[in-house]
Design an enzyme around this catalytic site. Structure first.
Site, PDB file in Angstrom:
ATOM      1  N   SER A   1       0.179  -4.566   0.985  1.00 43.26           N
ATOM      2  CA  SER A   1      -0.563  -4.321   0.231  1.00 43.26           C
ATOM      3  C   SER A   1      -2.574  -3.792   1.589  1.00 43.26           C
ATOM      4  CB  SER A   1      -1.326  -5.719  -0.657  1.00 43.26           C
ATOM      5  OG  SER A   1      -2.051  -5.315  -1.426  1.00 43.26           O
TER       6      SER A   1
ATOM      7  N   TYR B   1      -2.826 -13.488  -3.519  1.00 49.58           N
ATOM      8  CA  TYR B   1      -1.895 -12.902  -3.367  1.00 49.58           C
ATOM      9  C   TYR B   1      -1.880 -11.586  -1.756  1.00 49.58           C
ATOM     10  CZ  TYR B   1      -0.294  -7.396  -3.926  1.00 49.58           C
ATOM     11  OH  TYR B   1       0.746  -6.250  -3.738  1.00 49.58           O
TER      12      TYR B   1
END
Length: 350
Positions: free
Chosen positions: A139, A164
């Site tokens: 990401s 995350y």
């Protein structure tokens, strides 16, 4: 016919990739646990688009449509090993994850369970049943505090802002160790704000469109002073498709062991950004959406959310050099495609 395992096949990117790979002549086996982080009915609707009979989905049972689908959780190591032993995959594309930056502030354990333990189980299966290439989702959030814009794969990623991002950074390190120890060719992909038809309901484009359609208020964080490198789903999928048959090799001559760079290695391992290389101010994004919908939204301006970043901007030179392709879809075209999907989905749902 090459056999590909796509994890997270009922998810946004996994669905689109599965559809594309089938069209390109791959045999696709897709798995997903169909959890309720967001509306499972949207995940089931995606599977229906792949001609899966969603009325008979049971744990660990194979369902046949355009792909072979199995409802399976990456945390279930025994069942995952059985699947690998049965199918002898050529390639694995890992898109399964607990998503969402803000949700990680509420439920951090979910990110360890799904993104770290689940990924470890997948790596163990790739070791036990060797494959030609593991492609896995990272990401843009791994860049964290860095303001070295545009983000390059060799920028520092040592300061993630939420669990995350930390879990995605961990995935990159785990994949490298397995590539080094067990010769598992691995490519990590740092996605930048993916959007398009069948997108996730927790992301800005869906949230804003839904609120405007219902004539409801929606939040604009950091008082709108943000920008994102919005990347259209078809560009993401095309990039992955081109990367799958191009695994990295051991002994990359570009890697200097005395001055190591994060994106390459002596192990068969590499990292790429996949972004549009064209950041858009959040308020310009909202303006485009309002024009497509033909109405003004009820915007409520809020301060910055913990764990979020002000801007993202992908350097994609390495990706272009490697696969002769880089994302280029115009935001106006992508937003219109999403709105067309949204209107049709709501009409059929009701």
């Amino acid at each position: 016919m090459k056999k590909v395992l796509v994890t997270g096949a009922a998810g946004f990117i996994g669905f689109h990739l599965s559809k594309k790979l089938v069209q390109e002549g791959f045999e696709v086996i897709g798995i997903d646990n169909i959890n309720d982080y967001y509306d499972p009915n949207l995940k089931l609707a995606r599977l229906k688009e792949l001609n899966i009979n969603t009325s008979v989905i049971e744990d660990n049972e194979e369902n046949y449509g355009d792909i072979t689908f199995v409802k399976l959780d990456l945390k279930d190591l025994d069942e995952l090993k059985s699947l690998f032993e049965l199918h002898k995959f050529d390639y694995v594309v890992n898109l399964a994850a607990q998503a969402g930056v803000r949700y990680s502030l509420i439920n951090p354990h979910s990110y360890v369970d799904n993104n770290i333990t689940g990924f470890l189980n997948l790596l163990e299966c790739c070791r036990a049943f060797p494959i030609e290439h593991l492609v896995f989702a990272s990401s843009s959030s791994v860049y964290g505090l860095s303001e070295e814009i545009p983000f390059h794969e060799d920028n520092s990623t040592d300061h993630p802002l939420a669990m995350y991002a930390a879990s995605k950074k961990a995935n990159e390190m785990m994949a490298h160790s397995y590539a080094h120890l067990y010769d598992i060719p691995s490519t990590g992909l740092r996605f930048f704000t993916v959007y398009g038809p069948w997108g996730r309901p927790d992301m800005a484009l869906y949230l804003f469109t839904d609120a405007m359609f219902k004539d409801e208020e929606f939040y604009i964080f950091n008082n709108g002073e943000m920008s994102r490198d919005f990347t259209y789903i078809d560009d993401i999928v095309e990039s992955i498709k081109r990367l799958i048959p191009k695994p990295p090799k051991r002994g990359n001559p570009e890697f200097d062991i005395k001055h190591p760079k994060p994106s390459k290695s002596t192990a068969p391992y590499q990292i790429f950004n996949i972004g549009n290389n064209s950041p858009v101010a959040l308020m310009d994004f909202v303006d485009i959406l309002e024009k497509v919908l033909g109405k003004e939204g009820k915007k409520v301006f809020k301060p910055m959310q913990p764990g979020d970043v002000t801007s993202t901007y992908a350097n994609v030179e390495s990706l272009f050099e490697y696969i002769d392709f880089k994302p280029s879809t115009k935001l106006e075209d992508g937003v219109k495609a999403f709105v067309d999907f949204y209107m049709n989905y709501k009409k059929n749902k009701n």
